[in-house]
Design a protein around this motif. Structure first.
Motif, PDB file in Angstrom:
ATOM      1  N   GLU A 164      50.306  96.176  52.958  1.00  0.00           N
ATOM      2  CA  GLU A 164      51.635  96.727  53.233  1.00  0.00           C
ATOM      3  C   GLU A 164      51.893  98.070  52.543  1.00  0.00           C
ATOM      4  OE1 GLU A 164      54.818  93.902  53.078  1.00  0.00           O
ATOM      5  OE2 GLU A 164      56.295  95.427  53.598  1.00  0.00           O
ATOM      6  N   ILE A 198      68.651 106.400  52.046  1.00  0.00           N
ATOM      7  CA  ILE A 198      69.203 105.210  51.366  1.00  0.00           C
ATOM      8  C   ILE A 198      68.599 105.064  49.969  1.00  0.00           C
ATOM      9  CG2 ILE A 198      67.606 103.576  52.512  1.00  0.00           C
ATOM     10  CD1 ILE A 198      69.929 101.557  52.468  1.00  0.00           C
ATOM     11  N   THR A 199      67.287 105.280  49.849  1.00  0.00           N
ATOM     12  CA  THR A 199      66.643 105.155  48.535  1.00  0.00           C
ATOM     13  C   THR A 199      67.185 106.222  47.594  1.00  0.00           C
ATOM     14  OG1 THR A 199      64.653 104.359  49.646  1.00  0.00           O
ATOM     15  CG2 THR A 199      64.403 105.046  47.351  1.00  0.00           C
ATOM     16  N   ASP A 211      55.118 102.823  52.028  1.00  0.00           N
ATOM     17  CA  ASP A 211      54.765 101.831  53.036  1.00  0.00           C
ATOM     18  C   ASP A 211      53.550 102.298  53.839  1.00  0.00           C
ATOM     19  OD1 ASP A 211      54.964  99.848  55.046  1.00  0.00           O
ATOM     20  OD2 ASP A 211      57.126  99.728  54.644  1.00  0.00           O
ATOM     21  N   GLY A 270      67.250  92.055  55.465  1.00  0.00           N
ATOM     22  CA  GLY A 270      66.186  92.604  54.638  1.00  0.00           C
ATOM     23  C   GLY A 270      66.725  92.818  53.230  1.00  0.00           C
ATOM     24  N   LYS A 291      54.486 102.793  57.881  1.00  0.00           N
ATOM     25  CA  LYS A 291      55.496 103.732  58.362  1.00  0.00           C
ATOM     26  C   LYS A 291      54.848 105.102  58.550  1.00  0.00           C
ATOM     27  CE  LYS A 291      59.158 101.000  58.192  1.00  0.00           C
ATOM     28  NZ  LYS A 291      58.581  99.769  57.783  1.00  0.00           N
ATOM     29  N   THR A 301      63.713 108.231  51.424  1.00  0.00           N
ATOM     30  CA  THR A 301      64.676 108.039  52.512  1.00  0.00           C
ATOM     31  C   THR A 301      66.085 108.271  51.957  1.00  0.00           C
ATOM     32  OG1 THR A 301      64.842 105.700  51.963  1.00  0.00           O
ATOM     33  CG2 THR A 301      63.215 106.310  53.636  1.00  0.00           C
ATOM     34  N   LYS A 354      60.091 104.306  48.431  1.00  0.00           N
ATOM     35  CA  LYS A 354      61.202 103.369  48.651  1.00  0.00           C
ATOM     36  C   LYS A 354      61.057 102.190  47.699  1.00  0.00           C
ATOM     37  CE  LYS A 354      59.258 100.167  51.785  1.00  0.00           C
ATOM     38  NZ  LYS A 354      59.530  99.114  52.680  1.00  0.00           N
ATOM     39  N   GLU A 377      54.572  92.375  46.986  1.00  0.00           N
ATOM     40  CA  GLU A 377      54.135  93.731  47.332  1.00  0.00           C
ATOM     41  C   GLU A 377      53.569  94.509  46.149  1.00  0.00           C
ATOM     42  OE1 GLU A 377      57.146  95.817  49.583  1.00  0.00           O
ATOM     43  OE2 GLU A 377      57.239  94.204  51.068  1.00  0.00           O
ATOM     44  N   HIS A 410      68.388  97.659  65.797  1.00  0.00           N
ATOM     45  CA  HIS A 410      67.278  97.992  64.903  1.00  0.00           C
ATOM     46  C   HIS A 410      65.959  97.626  65.593  1.00  0.00           C
ATOM     47  CE1 HIS A 410      65.659  98.876  60.959  1.00  0.00           C
ATOM     48  NE2 HIS A 410      64.946  97.781  61.018  1.00  0.00           N
ATOM     49  N   ARG A 425      73.503  97.892  53.670  1.00  0.00           N
ATOM     50  CA  ARG A 425      73.494  98.793  54.833  1.00  0.00           C
ATOM     51  C   ARG A 425      73.489  97.936  56.102  1.00  0.00           C
ATOM     52  NH1 ARG A 425      68.153 101.795  56.808  1.00  0.00           N
ATOM     53  NH2 ARG A 425      67.698  99.616  57.307  1.00  0.00           N
ATOM     54  N   GLY A 481      60.428  95.624  49.221  1.00  0.00           N
ATOM     55  CA  GLY A 481      61.338  94.608  49.772  1.00  0.00           C
ATOM     56  C   GLY A 481      60.844  94.107  51.102  1.00  0.00           C
ATOM     57  N   ASP A 535      70.605  94.970  61.776  1.00  0.00           N
ATOM     58  CA  ASP A 535      69.861  94.763  60.526  1.00  0.00           C
ATOM     59  C   ASP A 535      70.812  94.943  59.349  1.00  0.00           C
ATOM     60  OD1 ASP A 535      66.994  94.885  59.142  1.00  0.00           O
ATOM     61  OD2 ASP A 535      68.177  96.475  58.234  1.00  0.00           O
ATOM     62  N   MET A 536      70.779  93.989  58.421  1.00  0.00           N
ATOM     63  CA  MET A 536      71.503  94.150  57.150  1.00  0.00           C
ATOM     64  C   MET A 536      70.435  94.348  56.090  1.00  0.00           C
ATOM     65  SD  MET A 536      74.878  93.517  57.432  1.00  0.00           S
ATOM     66  CE  MET A 536      75.763  92.434  56.364  1.00  0.00           C
TER      67      MET A 536
HETATM   68  N1  LIG Z   1      65.277 102.597  53.896  1.00  0.00           N
HETATM   69  C1  LIG Z   1      64.267 102.040  53.549  1.00  0.00           C
HETATM   70  O1  LIG Z   1      63.788 102.413  52.534  1.00  0.00           O
HETATM   71  C2  LIG Z   1      63.676 101.017  54.419  1.00  0.00           C
HETATM   72  C3  LIG Z   1      64.318  99.824  54.655  1.00  0.00           C
HETATM   73  N2  LIG Z   1      63.759  98.838  55.398  1.00  0.00           N
HETATM   74  C4  LIG Z   1      64.435  97.580  55.557  1.00  0.00           C
HETATM   75  O2  LIG Z   1      63.615  96.590  54.983  1.00  0.00           O
HETATM   76  C5  LIG Z   1      63.695  95.398  55.737  1.00  0.00           C
HETATM   77  C6  LIG Z   1      62.365  95.016  56.274  1.00  0.00           C
HETATM   78  O3  LIG Z   1      61.412  95.227  55.305  1.00  0.00           O
HETATM   79  P1  LIG Z   1      59.849  95.261  55.645  1.00  0.00           P
HETATM   80  O4  LIG Z   1      59.196  95.751  54.410  1.00  0.00           O
HETATM   81  O5  LIG Z   1      59.629  96.013  56.917  1.00  0.00           O
HETATM   82  O6  LIG Z   1      59.543  93.723  55.932  1.00  0.00           O
HETATM   83  P2  LIG Z   1      58.529  92.685  55.241  1.00  0.00           P
HETATM   84  O7  LIG Z   1      58.105  93.175  53.894  1.00  0.00           O
HETATM   85  O8  LIG Z   1      59.151  91.331  55.322  1.00  0.00           O
HETATM   86  O9  LIG Z   1      57.291  92.675  56.230  1.00  0.00           O
HETATM   87  C7  LIG Z   1      56.625  93.786  56.637  1.00  0.00           C
HETATM   88  C8  LIG Z   1      55.264  93.331  57.174  1.00  0.00           C
HETATM   89  O10 LIG Z   1      55.460  92.458  58.309  1.00  0.00           O
HETATM   90  C9  LIG Z   1      54.434  92.668  59.268  1.00  0.00           C
HETATM   91  N3  LIG Z   1      55.030  92.996  60.556  1.00  0.00           N
HETATM   92  C10 LIG Z   1      56.295  93.420  60.780  1.00  0.00           C
HETATM   93  N4  LIG Z   1      56.487  93.576  62.095  1.00  0.00           N
HETATM   94  C11 LIG Z   1      55.342  93.256  62.696  1.00  0.00           C
HETATM   95  C12 LIG Z   1      54.936  93.185  64.065  1.00  0.00           C
HETATM   96  N5  LIG Z   1      55.764  93.515  65.047  1.00  0.00           N
HETATM   97  N6  LIG Z   1      53.669  92.831  64.313  1.00  0.00           N
HETATM   98  C13 LIG Z   1      52.827  92.488  63.323  1.00  0.00           C
HETATM   99  N7  LIG Z   1      53.153  92.524  62.013  1.00  0.00           N
HETATM  100  C14 LIG Z   1      54.399  92.886  61.723  1.00  0.00           C
HETATM  101  C15 LIG Z   1      53.587  93.799  58.740  1.00  0.00           C
HETATM  102  O11 LIG Z   1      52.472  93.235  58.103  1.00  0.00           O
HETATM  103  C16 LIG Z   1      54.449  94.478  57.702  1.00  0.00           C
HETATM  104  O12 LIG Z   1      53.680  95.065  56.701  1.00  0.00           O
HETATM  105  C17 LIG Z   1      64.682  95.657  56.856  1.00  0.00           C
HETATM  106  O13 LIG Z   1      65.944  95.178  56.467  1.00  0.00           O
HETATM  107  C18 LIG Z   1      64.666  97.160  56.977  1.00  0.00           C
HETATM  108  O14 LIG Z   1      65.863  97.669  57.481  1.00  0.00           O
HETATM  109  C19 LIG Z   1      62.520  99.007  55.904  1.00  0.00           C
HETATM  110  C20 LIG Z   1      61.859 100.210  55.734  1.00  0.00           C
HETATM  111  C21 LIG Z   1      62.392 101.287  54.996  1.00  0.00           C
END
Ligand SMILES: NC(=O)C1=CN([C@@H]2O[C@H](COP(=O)(O)OP(=O)(O)OC[C@H]3O[C@@H](n4cnc5c(N)ncnc54)[C@H](O)[C@@H]3O)[C@@H](O)[C@H]2O)C=CC1
Ligand SMILES: [Mg+2]
Length: 306
Positions: free
Chosen positions: A230, A251-252, A151, A133, A154, A249, A160, A183, A202, A197, A163, A210-211
């Motif tokens: 999203e 991390i942010t 998001d 990610g 969530k 979060t 955040k 986005e 995950h 990270r 990404g 997860d990276m």
């Molecule tokens: N600390 C932080 O601030 C956060 C970090 N992350 C990291 O971000 C990366 C992923 O980013 P995202 O924005 O989540 O990915 P992304 O932006 O590529 O996609 C997210 C979208 O994919 C779709 N999706 C995901 N799983 C699905 C499922 N099982 N069924 C149907 N639709 C689904 C949804 O439409 C969702 O809005 C990872 O590496 C994660 O660890 C994610 C959330 C918070």
């Protein structure tokens, strides 16, 4: 001792004669298409996509042929069999599994199974262990504001960086720029990597690790038009506010502080910048990310000169 080419020729002969014997009544020209390919480690690959008329192949016949062949390949010193099965030939997967083959990986249109046939534990490399990610911390250095989203999917609505997941073959910086644009509608340019990270088991990575990489980006447009599917909210926020905010979060929060430090003291203190080099494979390039290297270290040819 037989050379690799000789082993392979014998394997091919065995394969062809095996098919001819086992498929009497079937098209024997079919079987000559299936040729085991030897890799540099001593493994053999079988591609069932080479069968011109797979519907004429009986799984029982395949089973008997594989059993015989495996004995022979083991005696010849081969170490493993890679069986590539197109999705429409999936009925042969159970046949192979009965002989000890296990899934190695699957793509959308095929599965690859392996069988270790040398002594000792399998030394075959496992398939992908992580998903990647990438987020973009887009900082407008003129205003000191950074682009943040909340998001929609969530449970806690914390700020955040925008990404998402990297696509196959995509550079880290390109993922950050693409995801930020998809986005938020903001166009930006890659500057550096800020953090990595690693997190195991995950949930969003189907139980894999997860990276998550955060990049520093610079905006080239400023009007937000965010993705309603999203994101719940999206705004330009004072970087110092984000660094102090509790609505975020860990991390942010930590990377906001790192970014603030770089903004105030110089980005060279926080940046992992990118350099591109030709790879060993002709025509390909790779990207190397590291802290800035002073010019005289970059160009040194003889360590003793230093
Ligand atoms: N600390 C932080 O601030 C956060 C970090 N992350 C990291 O971000 C990366 C992923 O980013 P995202 O924005 O989540 O990915 P992304 O932006 O590529 O996609 C997210 C979208 O994919 C779709 N999706 C995901 N799983 C699905 C499922 N099982 N069924 C149907 N639709 C689904 C949804 O439409 C969702 O809005 C990872 O590496 C994660 O660890 C994610 C959330 C918070
Ligand atoms: Mg996302």
């Amino acid at each position: 001792m037989l050379g690799a080419g000789c082993c392979l020729r014998r394997s091919r002969q065995l394969l062809a004669s095996g098919w001819t014997r086992l498929l009497s009544g079937s098209s024997s020209s079919e079987v000559t298409q299936l040729e085991p390919q030897r890799d540099r480690f001593g493994g053999l690959s079988l591609y069932l996509s080479q069968l011109r008329a797979p519907e004429r192949l009986d799984p029982g016949a395949l089973r008997r042929w594989l059993q015989e062949s495996i004995k022979q390949w083991r005696a010849e010193g081969h170490i493993a069999i890679w069986l590539h099965v197109p999705i429409l030939q999936s009925r042969f997967i159970a046949t192979a599994a009965e002989l000890g083959f296990a899934f190695h990986h699957a793509e959308s249109d095929s599965a690859t199974l392996t069988l270790w046939i040398a002594d000792g534990r399998s030394r075959l490399p496992i398939y992908a262990t992580h998903q990647l990610g990438v987020a973009g911390a887009v900082l407008d250095v003129q205003s000191g504001k950074v682009l943040v989203v909340q998001d929609r999917n969530k449970t806690t609505n914390a700020w955040k960086f925008p990404g998402g997941l990297s696509e196959p073959g995509e550079d880290i910086g390109s993922t950050a720029v693409r995801e930020v644009f998809e986005e938020t509608g903001i166009k930006s340019e890659f500057r550096s990597l800020l953090s990595i990270r690693q997190q195991h088991r995950h949930p969003g990575a189907f139980g894999k690790s997860d990276m998550y990489i955060i990049c520093r980006l610079e905006p080239s447009s400023f009007n937000i038009s965010f993705c309603q599917q999203e994101c719940l909210k999206c705004e330009w926020m004072e970087l110092s506010d984000l660094a102090k905010s509790k609505e975020t979060t860990p991390i942010t929060s930590n990377i906001a502080r790192l970014l603030l430090y770089g903004y105030r003291e110089g980005f060279d203190k926080i940046d992992l910048t990118m350099r591109e080099f030709p790879a060993v494979y002709t025509g390909l390039f790779y990207k190397l990310y590291h802290r800035e290297l002073p010019e005289h270290y970059r160009n040194m040819t003889n360590l003793q000169d230093m």
